[in-house]
Design a protein around this motif. Structure first.
Motif, PDB file in Angstrom:
ATOM      1  N   ALA A 159      23.830  68.222  24.674  1.00 56.02           N
ATOM      2  CA  ALA A 159      24.024  67.340  25.829  1.00 56.02           C
ATOM      3  C   ALA A 159      22.750  67.143  26.652  1.00 56.02           C
ATOM      4  O   ALA A 159      22.477  66.046  27.131  1.00 56.02           O
ATOM      5  CB  ALA A 159      25.137  67.885  26.707  1.00 56.02           C
ATOM      6  N   GLY A 173      17.172  61.881  28.492  1.00 57.75           N
ATOM      7  CA  GLY A 173      16.914  60.454  28.275  1.00 57.75           C
ATOM      8  C   GLY A 173      17.374  59.634  29.457  1.00 57.75           C
ATOM      9  O   GLY A 173      16.678  58.718  29.909  1.00 57.75           O
ATOM     10  N   LEU A 174      18.541  59.997  29.980  1.00 59.54           N
ATOM     11  CA  LEU A 174      19.090  59.275  31.123  1.00 59.54           C
ATOM     12  C   LEU A 174      18.157  59.405  32.331  1.00 59.54           C
ATOM     13  O   LEU A 174      17.850  58.427  33.020  1.00 59.54           O
ATOM     14  CB  LEU A 174      20.477  59.838  31.448  1.00 59.54           C
ATOM     15  CG  LEU A 174      21.294  59.115  32.508  1.00 59.54           C
ATOM     16  CD1 LEU A 174      21.637  57.711  32.050  1.00 59.54           C
ATOM     17  CD2 LEU A 174      22.579  59.876  32.819  1.00 59.54           C
ATOM     18  N   VAL A 196      14.902  57.339  31.965  1.00 55.09           N
ATOM     19  CA  VAL A 196      15.105  55.914  32.178  1.00 55.09           C
ATOM     20  C   VAL A 196      15.201  55.592  33.671  1.00 55.09           C
ATOM     21  O   VAL A 196      14.609  54.635  34.158  1.00 55.09           O
ATOM     22  CB  VAL A 196      16.371  55.463  31.421  1.00 55.09           C
ATOM     23  CG1 VAL A 196      16.888  54.157  31.982  1.00 55.09           C
ATOM     24  CG2 VAL A 196      16.077  55.314  29.945  1.00 55.09           C
ATOM     25  N   PHE A 197      15.938  56.432  34.385  1.00 54.13           N
ATOM     26  CA  PHE A 197      16.071  56.164  35.820  1.00 54.13           C
ATOM     27  C   PHE A 197      14.760  56.400  36.568  1.00 54.13           C
ATOM     28  O   PHE A 197      14.476  55.727  37.553  1.00 54.13           O
ATOM     29  CB  PHE A 197      17.233  56.968  36.424  1.00 54.13           C
ATOM     30  CG  PHE A 197      18.537  56.234  36.260  1.00 54.13           C
ATOM     31  CD1 PHE A 197      18.933  55.288  37.197  1.00 54.13           C
ATOM     32  CD2 PHE A 197      19.330  56.439  35.148  1.00 54.13           C
ATOM     33  CE1 PHE A 197      20.122  54.577  37.035  1.00 54.13           C
ATOM     34  CE2 PHE A 197      20.514  55.727  34.970  1.00 54.13           C
ATOM     35  CZ  PHE A 197      20.910  54.798  35.920  1.00 54.13           C
ATOM     36  N   TRP A 248      20.470  64.144  25.779  1.00 54.42           N
ATOM     37  CA  TRP A 248      20.917  62.828  26.217  1.00 54.42           C
ATOM     38  C   TRP A 248      20.679  62.665  27.722  1.00 54.42           C
ATOM     39  O   TRP A 248      20.257  61.605  28.175  1.00 54.42           O
ATOM     40  CB  TRP A 248      22.398  62.628  25.915  1.00 54.42           C
ATOM     41  CG  TRP A 248      22.779  62.832  24.471  1.00 54.42           C
ATOM     42  CD1 TRP A 248      23.528  63.838  23.965  1.00 54.42           C
ATOM     43  CD2 TRP A 248      22.411  62.003  23.355  1.00 54.42           C
ATOM     44  NE1 TRP A 248      23.667  63.695  22.602  1.00 54.42           N
ATOM     45  CE2 TRP A 248      22.991  62.581  22.196  1.00 54.42           C
ATOM     46  CE3 TRP A 248      21.641  60.844  23.210  1.00 54.42           C
ATOM     47  CZ2 TRP A 248      22.847  62.047  20.926  1.00 54.42           C
ATOM     48  CZ3 TRP A 248      21.499  60.299  21.950  1.00 54.42           C
ATOM     49  CH2 TRP A 248      22.084  60.893  20.821  1.00 54.42           C
ATOM     50  N   PHE A 249      20.973  63.738  28.459  1.00 60.36           N
ATOM     51  CA  PHE A 249      20.768  63.644  29.914  1.00 60.36           C
ATOM     52  C   PHE A 249      19.295  63.505  30.259  1.00 60.36           C
ATOM     53  O   PHE A 249      18.928  62.830  31.219  1.00 60.36           O
ATOM     54  CB  PHE A 249      21.367  64.864  30.616  1.00 60.36           C
ATOM     55  CG  PHE A 249      22.854  64.739  30.805  1.00 60.36           C
ATOM     56  CD1 PHE A 249      23.377  63.651  31.511  1.00 60.36           C
ATOM     57  CD2 PHE A 249      23.728  65.675  30.288  1.00 60.36           C
ATOM     58  CE1 PHE A 249      24.741  63.508  31.684  1.00 60.36           C
ATOM     59  CE2 PHE A 249      25.099  65.539  30.451  1.00 60.36           C
ATOM     60  CZ  PHE A 249      25.606  64.459  31.154  1.00 60.36           C
ATOM     61  N   HIS A 308      28.560  66.288  19.874  1.00 59.77           N
ATOM     62  CA  HIS A 308      27.483  65.300  19.825  1.00 59.77           C
ATOM     63  C   HIS A 308      26.426  65.711  18.823  1.00 59.77           C
ATOM     64  O   HIS A 308      26.242  66.895  18.557  1.00 59.77           O
ATOM     65  CB  HIS A 308      26.882  65.144  21.208  1.00 59.77           C
ATOM     66  CG  HIS A 308      27.913  64.768  22.212  1.00 59.77           C
ATOM     67  ND1 HIS A 308      28.471  63.520  22.260  1.00 59.77           N
ATOM     68  CD2 HIS A 308      28.524  65.495  23.172  1.00 59.77           C
ATOM     69  CE1 HIS A 308      29.382  63.489  23.213  1.00 59.77           C
ATOM     70  NE2 HIS A 308      29.437  64.675  23.789  1.00 59.77           N
ATOM     71  N   ALA A 309      25.741  64.701  18.304  1.00 61.86           N
ATOM     72  CA  ALA A 309      24.748  64.975  17.258  1.00 61.86           C
ATOM     73  C   ALA A 309      23.587  65.810  17.803  1.00 61.86           C
ATOM     74  O   ALA A 309      22.946  66.547  17.074  1.00 61.86           O
ATOM     75  CB  ALA A 309      24.235  63.666  16.677  1.00 61.86           C
ATOM     76  N   ILE A 353      11.808  55.723  35.259  1.00 59.01           N
ATOM     77  CA  ILE A 353      11.028  54.511  35.001  1.00 59.01           C
ATOM     78  C   ILE A 353      11.525  53.356  35.876  1.00 59.01           C
ATOM     79  O   ILE A 353      10.737  52.584  36.415  1.00 59.01           O
ATOM     80  CB  ILE A 353      11.107  54.123  33.508  1.00 59.01           C
ATOM     81  CG1 ILE A 353      10.407  55.181  32.665  1.00 59.01           C
ATOM     82  CG2 ILE A 353      10.506  52.752  33.267  1.00 59.01           C
ATOM     83  CD1 ILE A 353      10.483  54.927  31.179  1.00 59.01           C
ATOM     84  N   LEU A 354      12.838  53.284  36.060  1.00 57.28           N
ATOM     85  CA  LEU A 354      13.396  52.173  36.844  1.00 57.28           C
ATOM     86  C   LEU A 354      13.101  52.320  38.330  1.00 57.28           C
ATOM     87  O   LEU A 354      12.789  51.339  39.012  1.00 57.28           O
ATOM     88  CB  LEU A 354      14.913  52.093  36.641  1.00 57.28           C
ATOM     89  CG  LEU A 354      15.401  51.438  35.356  1.00 57.28           C
ATOM     90  CD1 LEU A 354      16.917  51.488  35.289  1.00 57.28           C
ATOM     91  CD2 LEU A 354      14.931  49.983  35.298  1.00 57.28           C
ATOM     92  N   TYR A 355      13.225  53.549  38.834  1.00 56.79           N
ATOM     93  CA  TYR A 355      13.167  53.692  40.284  1.00 56.79           C
ATOM     94  C   TYR A 355      11.836  54.189  40.831  1.00 56.79           C
ATOM     95  O   TYR A 355      11.587  54.075  42.031  1.00 56.79           O
ATOM     96  CB  TYR A 355      14.337  54.551  40.783  1.00 56.79           C
ATOM     97  CG  TYR A 355      15.615  53.734  40.853  1.00 56.79           C
ATOM     98  CD1 TYR A 355      15.916  52.998  41.994  1.00 56.79           C
ATOM     99  CD2 TYR A 355      16.474  53.634  39.763  1.00 56.79           C
ATOM    100  CE1 TYR A 355      17.052  52.204  42.060  1.00 56.79           C
ATOM    101  CE2 TYR A 355      17.610  52.842  39.808  1.00 56.79           C
ATOM    102  CZ  TYR A 355      17.894  52.138  40.973  1.00 56.79           C
ATOM    103  OH  TYR A 355      19.003  51.341  41.025  1.00 56.79           O
ATOM    104  N   ALA A 356      10.960  54.745  39.961  1.00 61.26           N
ATOM    105  CA  ALA A 356       9.679  55.234  40.461  1.00 61.26           C
ATOM    106  C   ALA A 356       8.875  54.116  41.158  1.00 61.26           C
ATOM    107  O   ALA A 356       8.365  54.330  42.266  1.00 61.26           O
ATOM    108  CB  ALA A 356       8.870  55.869  39.343  1.00 61.26           C
ATOM    109  N   PRO A 357       8.765  52.939  40.550  1.00 62.10           N
ATOM    110  CA  PRO A 357       7.996  51.886  41.228  1.00 62.10           C
ATOM    111  C   PRO A 357       8.604  51.521  42.586  1.00 62.10           C
ATOM    112  O   PRO A 357       7.879  51.255  43.547  1.00 62.10           O
ATOM    113  CB  PRO A 357       8.102  50.693  40.271  1.00 62.10           C
ATOM    114  CG  PRO A 357       8.424  51.265  38.954  1.00 62.10           C
ATOM    115  CD  PRO A 357       9.234  52.486  39.227  1.00 62.10           C
ATOM    116  N   ILE A 358       9.917  51.556  42.660  1.00 63.29           N
ATOM    117  CA  ILE A 358      10.579  51.194  43.913  1.00 63.29           C
ATOM    118  C   ILE A 358      10.303  52.260  44.967  1.00 63.29           C
ATOM    119  O   ILE A 358       9.925  51.960  46.107  1.00 63.29           O
ATOM    120  CB  ILE A 358      12.099  51.034  43.686  1.00 63.29           C
ATOM    121  CG1 ILE A 358      12.344  49.885  42.702  1.00 63.29           C
ATOM    122  CG2 ILE A 358      12.820  50.801  44.992  1.00 63.29           C
ATOM    123  CD1 ILE A 358      13.783  49.632  42.344  1.00 63.29           C
TER     124      ILE A 358
END
Lengths: 366, 273, 288
Positions: B11, B17-18, B21-22, B14-15, B7-8, B24-29
């Motif tokens: 690893a 970043g993953l 993102v999760f 990238w993880f 990979h450029a 940001i998606l799940y913290a409000p929930i």
């Protein structure tokens, strides 16, 4: 005169401007094994699908035992089809698949179970009756597909390249079984295939189709020995073709005047001089030598390549005029010949082994 | 990934970043879940004590219960109609070739790209002119328009996995088109139909803009939330949020499970005798 | 000429119509109907506070001549474009990880987890963000404890962007991951075999091959952000006046239906144009 089982009259099918099937006339007799053969896109599968009612003809008639059935919806016809990919229902067991058609015809329970059991037994798949069809081997799936159709006791069974999913070995075994079944049951089989070996070894009669039309209809022998057109000869394969004018020499020899010289033929009765026609010679009738002077029709050519096919070898030759010739030799004859690619050889054959294409038609017209 | 393909970046980047993102998606929930149990009116990091008092307050609120009743009735009707329409259209697109086929597909699939504010405005104008605005029925009709594309897409994708011959093979063995549909197509499409209904239900349950514009005095749960958003801090939103998350997330997951299981079982299902 | 009888034909048509007709009918009535009415309404006039069918260009000329409309229009457009680009960048490492670094079976689970929030209480998540970022909220508190200013983070582009990300991340993640997952592994191996370094593979093989999906991701992020008005109102705090806010204000403000219709149609036109351009670019082929 007995009633033919299935008749196609002037059958046509077009998709937009594309004519898939053109003016097909065909009669299938009771108990016959008919193979329809041709290159892909020749209209063979479309013809079969029209018989089953899966496609509507654009023009023409389909008759079953004299009754016109154009209007009969698929589900009311009794022309089960064995599908190329078998189309076994994945959510059902083997038994449920085989019973499906009987259920649809509202055959009462006990009779249904009995008939189903009988056919599972007959095709040797009784042991898998409660398996999911996805768990079966290719040959077993093939039998389920056959049982599913045959349990309906149809007058005619339609088969659309049914063996194409099997490996070579299994395919040959199933061919034998199909032939035996058809003989025993006396059911008419209409069998679509692109495989020469299947068509020629199974069928009573073979239909060769090209570009939506029937090119030739006859027994396998007929077609193999007396192809009617260049197309059939090339499609059947293993045949060398020469073209030229028919001619009778002053010495009374009859032959065609081709780019490779005068090629004699044996049967002058059927000949009308002056017509342009094609001469076909089967590969196994052509003799190849390194020296000239062997036979009547002898053409010098260059050996281009050798192609081994089991016990026999196909030699590809080219004449000075550029005509391609294929000759089939036994392994040991090749060794005796001891020729290499690029070498000059001589191809020869007996006049009686040359077949004029379209000659029967010529006779009929005369 | 094959070992020769490197990979450029390492690893872990990238993880990372993953993970981000999760978060940001799940913290409000997750925060809604945590704060719904906090006794404090103002949500902050130092929570005094956990309790269920806001839950009690929500369930004692007649206005909220009325909204919940509306929401459920609307979502249920929407799911029913949208799934029916979506399946019918998906089946027609799968089974037949007809004039205008692409247009129907485009019409159904482009609807979700119309801004919801514009759609709401158009719906409000339309329903006021035919005298239906302010009714639960008008919300259902509008929600069906919003939810059907999802239902149709789900059913269509599933039908694509059904070899076309199966249905004709059944007809060839004597099944009428109706029987072939019932015995061959429906068992195959059943998981997708279930998933489509769940997604349509979730979409309707969550929709606020149209319901707010068109519904008038008939409030749904998201509309009461929207009205509260404009006011001051209200911890009961966390309660509604938690309940809504629990409901919709489980429906969406159930839908995904249905679809995944059916794709797998298609290949290897052993049916016991 | 047909070989089938009229009766058979009719039965077939009826069966076909049973499946093909319901959705187009529903959408013609309740989707095309409202949208066409919207177009018609933009030419109506308001007389004595009553909306009257008419063919008048007054709403169009009024709205189009408003300076603040155009500034709002471009602000709206620009903000959503920036958000779309940033969300795509934010999602890319995650999508890359899902497409290349985890097993296909796990990938489905992750995609499911990524997509699920799209269908769940957007409003409540915005509310959560509001209390997260607001004065005395979790984030300002954290910042304060490490010695930074503990002021509210609301009414800023950061807040608006987080709102947009909340809305659009699921869709962008799914589109990007599918696009990256479909990149031909053999092509990548071939490039390595010809001496390409990992960064070359990324730039010359992966990105071009995934371009349609990646562009669609940007497009959908744009479409959703552009249409969004809740984040803009409650996180952007009205600092960022956008078209949808203008629209809702016009409606709530009274009988400004024709003007609202004009604004809606402008929005739609901008959307369609952007979609067309993006899709054309996404699927453009190199060479002839």
């Amino acid at each position: 005169m007995t009633q033919p089982l299935l008749e196609l009259h002037n059958l046509n099918k077009s998709y937009g401007t594309f004519e898939a099937v053109k003016d097909i006339d065909l009669t299938v007799d009771t108990g016959e094994f008919l193979a329809i053969m041709g290159p892909s896109g020749c209209g063979k599968t479309t013809t079969l699908r029209m018989m089953a009612g899966l496609e509507e003809p654009t023009r023409g008639d389909i008759r079953l035992e004299g009754q016109q059935i154009n209007d009969l919806p698929v589900w009311q016809r009794e022309t089960p089809l064995v599908w190329q990919n078998l189309a076994l229902f994945p959510y059902m067991t083997v038994r449920e698949n085989v019973e499906f058609g009987l259920r649809m015809k509202k055959v009462p329970g006990p009779e249904r179970q009995q008939r189903c059991a009988e056919w599972l037994e007959r095709l040797g798949i009784a042991g898998f009756a409660d398996r999911n069809v996805a768990k079966l081997s290719g040959g077993q799936r093939q039998r389920v597909a056959l049982a599913r159709s045959l349990v309906l006791q149809p007058k005619v069974l339609l088969l659309d390249e049914p063996l194409s999913a099997l490996d070579a070995h299994m395919s040959i075994r199933m061919q034998g079984e199909l032939k035996r079944l058809q003989r025993e049951l006396g059911i008419t089989f209409v069998y679509v295939t692109h495989s020469h070996s299947e068509a020629f070894s199974l069928a009573d009669r073979v239909v060769i189709m090209n570009a939506g039309r029937i090119e030739q209809l006859g027994t396998p022998q007929d077609i193999f020995l007396r192809p009617k057109s260049r197309f059939v000869a090339q499609f059947v394969g293993g045949i060398s073709l020469f073209s030229g004018m028919l001619k009778t020499t002053r010495e009374g020899k009859v032959g065609i005047d081709s780019a490779d010289g005068l090629l004699q033929i044996a049967d002058p009765a059927s000949v009308q001089t002056g017509t342009k026609c094609d001469l076909a010679v089967r590969a196994d009738r052509i003799n190849v030598t390194t020296q000239p002077g062997w036979g009547t029709n002898e053409v010098p050519c260059t050996l281009m390549s050798e192609e081994f096919a089991g016990a026999v070898v196909n030699l590809h030759l080219e004449t000075a005029a550029g005509t391609g010739i294929v000759a089939q030799l036994q392994q040991r004859d090749l060794e005796r010949l001891s020729a290499r690619a690029g070498q000059q050889v001589y191809a020869s054959w007996h006049p009686e082994d040359g077949v004029l294409l379209g000659v029967t038609a010529l006779k009929a017209a005369a | 990934m094959n070992t020769h393909l490197k990979h450029a970046l390492p690893a872990w980047t990238w993880f990372a970043g993953l993970t981000l993102v999760f978060v940001i998606l799940y913290a409000p929930i997750l925060s809604a879940l945590v704060f719904s149990f906090s006794v404090d009116r103002f949500p902050s990091l130092d929570i005094t004590r956990f309790s269920t008092k806001w839950y009690a307050q929500v369930f004692a609120d007649a206005r909220m219960l009325e909204a919940l009743k509306n929401s459920l009735a609307i979502a249920l009707s929407t799911a029913l109609v949208a799934t029916t329409l979506g399946f019918a259209a998906a089946y027609a697109d799968f089974r037949f070739r007809f004039f205008g086929q692409r247009m129907v597909l485009a019409l159904a699939l482009l609807t979700p790209t119309v801004p919801i504010a514009v759609l709401s405005l158009a719906m409000l104008a339309f329903f006021s002119r035919i005298g239906l605005s302010g009714t639960v029925g008008s919300i259902i009709v509008a929600h069906v328009v919003v939810a059907t594309p999802f239902a149709m897409a789900i059913c269509r994708l599933r039908l694509e996995q059904l070899p076309r011959e199966f249905e004709t093979a059944a007809q060839n063995l004597g099944a009428t088109p109706g029987q072939a549909l019932r015995l061959i197509v429906l068992p195959h499409a059943a998981p997708a139909i279930g998933a489509a209904a769940l997604i349509a239900f979730a979409v309707s349950l969550d929709e606020y803009a149209i319901a707010w514009f068109v519904g008038g005095l008939e409030q749904t749960v998201p509309v009461t939330v929207l009205n509260t958003l404009q006011g001051q801090v209200d911890p009961t939103i966390h309660v509604i949020g938690t309940l809504a998350f629990a409901a919709t997330l489980s429906m969406v997951f159930a839908a995904q499970m249905l679809l995944l299981r059916s794709t797998k079982s298609h290949k290897n299902k052993e049916v016991s005798p | 000429m047909s070989v089938l009888s009229a009766k058979v034909r009719l039965r077939r048509r009826a069966w076909f119509a049973l499946w093909a007709a319901p959705l187009p009918i529903w959408f013609a009535l309740f989707f095309m109907g409202p949208m066409l009415l919207l177009i018609a309404m933009s030419f109506w006039s308001v007389q004595n506070y009553r909306l009257t069918p008419d063919f008048s260009l007054s709403a169009w000329s009024y709205v189009l001549s408003l300076d603040f409309l155009w500034s709002t229009f471009w602000r709206s457009y620009g903000l959503s474009l920036i958000s779309a680009a940033l969300v795509s960048l934010l999602a890319f490492p995650a999508s890359y990880a899902m497409a290349f670094l985890i097993t296909p079976a796990r990938r489905l689970t992750f995609l499911g987890l990524a997509l699920a929030p799209f269908f769940t209480s957007y409003l409540v998540r915005i509310y959560s963000l509001q209390v997260f970022l607001g004065e005395g909220g979790v984030l300002p508190q954290l910042f304060h404890s490490v010695g930074l200013s503990g002021a509210s983070l609301l009414n800023s582009y950061t807040a608006l962007f987080l709102g947009h990300a909340t809305l659009t991340l699921p869709v962008v993640l799914v589109l990007q991951t599918l696009a990256l997952g479909n990149v031909d592994r053999t092509e990548m191996s071939a490039a390595v075999n010809l001496g390409a370094r990992p960064q070359h593979v990324l730039r010359h093989i992966i990105l071009p091959a995934a371009r349609p999906g990646l562009s669609l991701g940007v497009l959908f992020a744009f479409l959703l952000s552009y249409a969004e008005f809740v984040s803009a109102t409650y996180l952007g705090g009205g600092v960022f006046q956008t078209l949808p806010i203008l629209l809702t204000d016009l409606i709530r403000g009274g009988q400004q239906w024709p003007r609202a219709a004009v604004v809606s149609l402008l929005m739609m036109a901008a959307l369609m144009l952007t979609s067309l351009v993006t899709v054309a670019w996404a699927y453009r082929q190199k060479g002839n």
